[in-house]
Design an enzyme around this catalytic site. Structure first.
Site, PDB file in Angstrom:
ATOM      1  CD  GLN A  81     -27.233 -40.231  -2.197  1.00 29.70           C
ATOM      2  OE1 GLN A  81     -27.629 -40.078  -1.065  1.00 29.70           O
ATOM      3  NE2 GLN A  81     -26.655 -39.253  -2.874  1.00 29.70           N
TER       4      GLN A  81
ATOM      5  CG  ASN B 123     -29.378 -41.825   5.883  1.00 33.05           C
ATOM      6  OD1 ASN B 123     -28.438 -42.113   5.174  1.00 33.05           O
ATOM      7  ND2 ASN B 123     -29.265 -41.587   7.168  1.00 33.05           N
ATOM      8  CB  CYS B 124     -30.617 -43.895   0.245  1.00 32.83           C
ATOM      9  SG  CYS B 124     -31.785 -45.168   0.674  1.00 32.83           S
ATOM     10  CB  VAL B 125     -26.979 -39.739   2.782  1.00 32.51           C
ATOM     11  CG1 VAL B 125     -26.116 -40.399   3.816  1.00 32.51           C
ATOM     12  CG2 VAL B 125     -26.388 -38.403   2.360  1.00 32.51           C
TER      13      VAL B 125
END
Lengths: 426, 349
Positions: free
Chosen positions: A112, A241-243
């Site tokens: 992501q 985060n890797c959203v």
């Protein structure tokens, strides 16, 4: 709390022996920064590159973007509880190297991470095509798990930005802004006739590489709470985060939260910016219920007339968004939500994973499933190895000429849900 | 530059035939522009030209829809049109329905770009706004002056095959596809402005009206699960190692159907996740964590369930539109039903 923010305009970044800011140019010593990064035993190597607006450069896979800032006066220091020791920030004086950003890239962590194009169609969708970027390209040590690598890359990016920010401490800013956030009683006395408005910021906390840290605390382990918006300008909230790239709030987005800025510009004129509430987006139903209950409870106890709620991510957090909205509206507080859409590539699907009639005032950052073809650019910083696999990519999406076709969800910041961009949809 | 050829549909009133007493007027093909066609001709300039006008009575069309459609399609087929325009119908109900119906038919059967115009409360608008571009007009013919330039501008884009902007930019009624565009103010500013209006009790326009959400009522409980065939379905992306069908990590365009006959345990060597929305480490170590085949096999052995269905269905929920999900489920739910599966355990991530 009162924070004076001084902006030092950066128009270029250059490599040089002596790190400094001179005549709008930020000089960085790559060797020194390398040594700083490699203090971390999890990182094997790092290389640095500079990407300027308009250059034929594609940066991918982008993990985080960070603005160099430094504390000049007042308690605490930038990124408290993470890079600096825990101490309350948000008052005194802070200097910003405006126009510059640290961008972290390297082998993919979790599908992501995003794309930043410095020119062409892709550049229209990311705010980071307009900043001069120092790109740090990490190589992790072998055998690291994804979350160990993510943590190492996250901290290294913050350390670089912190070191660069320090270069602006003794400088005279080109522009200064004062943000004053009164206490409840003070605000009420000062602006007795203005509507009392709060901002509820939902922080990504689904876990498994979807985390946000507040003063170093993993937000999924916190209940809904409050802070001064000026603390956020000093790096109280950082992204971990890797959203999906399009709606991940990078650390840069937190440092420059546009809802906070736009509420401040109306503060004392048309509204009284009374409360900054942060809440999480956990995956368990009990957590969702508890956190949204607390959001509504704080909003109610503070007697707010109106709130803006911003989201991060999509799908699962749509439930948190709707729960928050439903419950704050039920307390009689006028609510506006900011989100984005996953309406399918043809735009004909329902846009959210949850809905409620009380969400009658919605601002959208656009449809993340929109497909764009990004022309081949001359230089790649990082790697295009994951173009098919990143969120928004698909099998066979690079053509013979080297153009890549992706949904805009693969572009860093494209459909941001803090309302950072002009993009919208109808 | 070539001039686009346009066929224009109008009713008996706008053709000057007469009012209600002539509403049974049968379809008639005339050369060149008629009535409002003159305004379109002026708006098109040299970019497009109305080559034919079809005149049809509103009652005739609505009372004989199949016959009318067939006659009209036959008339239009041979015109070689690049664009078909109907109306604008303003708030005339039967005219609006006729415009919508014939536009939909021309688009579907002849593949020619179509466009009409109506007042938002015209019943034809509700029926067709999710299928066609309908320029929003005033409620009466006094709105002709503002409607025609918008219709002409969008019509030229459609004829040229250019991409169409968002409803708010082009002036058509929203309701169909969501289209991205760049606003003048950033989102946060729009949110603050919207909140100030809401607080003041002033009118405001949401950027996305809430849809009628499709909530599914749970089925009644299964009476005897020890006799039931149970299937596993997941949006957590579990696939055989190597992701043979190349299901996307986000915004999946497909789902997988995989046979698990004789499979008692999903291992790191045999299965993995294609899902890009969470740290895949734990799912890749042991995919049973997302798709619990091991537990189901144990239950099967202990007689706690009848049996585990020998296939599982899987896709990636991450960023996948609800429309796609619905489409996938419709297909495999039928297969499950045909195979007498009584219970589905749906796991997500």
């Amino acid at each position: 709390m009162k924070l004076e923010v001084g902006y030092i305009q950066i128009r270029d970044i250059q490599f040089g022996e002596t790190p400094m800011v001179k005549d709008g140019t930020l000089y960085v010593n790559a060797g020194e920064l390398e040594a700083l990064v490699l203090e971390d035993e999890y990182l094997a190597a790092v290389s640095f590159d500079i990407a300027r607006p308009g250059e034929s450069v594609r940066i991918s896979p982008v993990k985080d973007v960070i603005e160099p800032r430094a504390k000049v006066e007042g308690s605490g220091d930038i990124f408290p509880g993470v890079i600096s020791k825990v101490d309350t920030v948000g008052s005194g004086k802070t200097h910003v190297l405006r126009g510059a950003a640290v961008v972290t890239v390297g082998k993919i962590v979790g599908f992501q991470e995003g794309i930043i194009d410095m020119t062409g169609l892709g550049a229209q969708y990311t705010p980071f095509s307009k900043t001069v970027n120092l790109v740090a390209n990490f190589t992790p040590k072998d055998g690291l798990s994804a979350h160990e690598y993510e943590a190492a890359a996250r901290k290294a990016g913050l350390k670089i930005a912190y070191a660069l920010g320090k270069l602006g401490v003794d400088m005279r800013p080109d522009d200064t802004k004062v943000y004053e956030f009164e206490s409840l009683v003070e605000g009420l006395k000062k602006y007795p006739d203005l509507p009392r408005v709060g901002y509820v910021q939902m922080l990504q906390s689904q876990g498994l590489l979807h985390d946000t840290y507040v003063y170093g605390v993993d937000m999924k382990q916190s209940i809904t709470t409050m802070l001064s918006p000026t603390e956020i300008m000093d790096g109280a909230i950082i992204s971990g985060n890797c959203v999906s790239a399009c709606d991940k709030n990078t650390t840069y987005h937190h440092q420059n939260n546009p809802v906070i800025e736009d509420l401040f510009s109306e503060h004392g004129k048309t509204l009284n910016f009374t409360a900054m509430i942060i809440t999480n987006e956990n995956v368990y139903l009990a957590d969702k219920i508890r956190s949204s209950d607390w959001t509504a409870k704080l909003v109610d106890q503070l007697d707010l007339d109106g709130v803006i709620i911003s989201q991060e991510g999509f799908g699962n957090p749509d439930t948190d968004l709707i729960m928050n909205c439903k419950k704050t509206e039920a307390t009689g507080t006028k609510t506006v939500i900011i989100t984005n859409e996953y309406a399918g590539r043809d735009g004909t699907s329902q846009s959210l994973a949850d809905a409620d009639p009380s969400a009658d005032a919605l601002v959208t950052g656009g449809n993340s499933n929109q497909v764009v073809t990004l022309p081949k650019l001359d230089k790649v910083i990082g790697t295009l190895e994951y173009t098919e696999k990143i969120a928004g990519g698909f099998a066979g999406n690079t053509d013979a000429q080297g153009s890549i076709t992706v949904e805009i969800q693969a572009i860093t910041g494209a459909t941001n849900e803090l309302g950072f961009n002009l993009l919208s949809a109808r | 530059m070539s001039t686009f050829k346009v066929v224009h549909y109008i009713n008996q009133f706008y053709a000057g035939v007469g009012g209600e007493e002539h509403a049974d007027y049968k379809p008639e093909l005339r050369d060149g522009p008629v009535g409002p066609g003159a305004a379109f001709t002026a708006a098109f300039g040299d970019k497009a030209k109305i080559i034919k006008t079809i005149v049809c009575g509103d009652s005739y069309f609505n009372e004989n829809p199949d016959e009318a459609k067939k006659t009209l399609i036959d008339m239009i087929r041979d015109c070689g049109a690049d664009l078909f325009i109907a109306g604008p119908a303003f708030n005339a109900g039967r005219y609006g329905v006729a415009c919508g119906t014939i536009c939909a038919a021309v688009s579907e059967q002849l593949g020619i770009p179509v466009l009409t115009g109506m007042f938002e409360e015209n019943p034809g608008a509700e029926m067709f706004k999710d299928k066609l571009h309908i320029i929003a007009t005033g409620s009466s013919a006094t709105g002709m002056r503002t409607a025609v330039p918008k219709m002409a501008a969008l019509g030229l884009k459609l004829a040229a095959g250019e991409s169409v902007g968002a409803s708010i930019e082009e002036g058509y009624l929203p309701g169909g596809a969501r289209v991205n565009f760049f606003e003048k103010e950033r989102g946060s500013k729009r949110a603050v402005d919207m909140l100030l209006k809401k607080l003041a009790g002033a009118p405001f326009v949401t950027e996305y009206p809430m849809p009628d959400f499709d909530r599914v009522a749970p089925n009644p409980a299964v009476l005897d699960i020890t006799k039931a065939t149970v299937a596993l379905v997941t949006s957590g992306g579990i696939v055989p190692k190597g992701n043979p069908d190349r299901i996307e990590s986000s915004s999946a365009s497909r789902y997988g159907e995989y046979d698990i006959t004789g499979v008692n345990d999903l291992t790191a060597e045999t299965y993995e996740t294609a899902h890009g929305g969470y740290d895949p480490v734990y799912a890749n170590q042991d995919a049973d964590r997302v798709l619990p085949v091991d537990i189901m096999r144990a239950f099967e052995k202990e007689g706690k369930i009848g049996k585990l269905y020998n296939k599982f269905y899987t896709t990636v929920g991450n960023g996948t539109s609800t429309k796609s999900s619905k489409h996938f489920a419709k297909e495999f739910a039928k297969k499950l039903k045909d195979d007498n599966v009584q219970v589905v355990i749906l796991t997500s991530t």
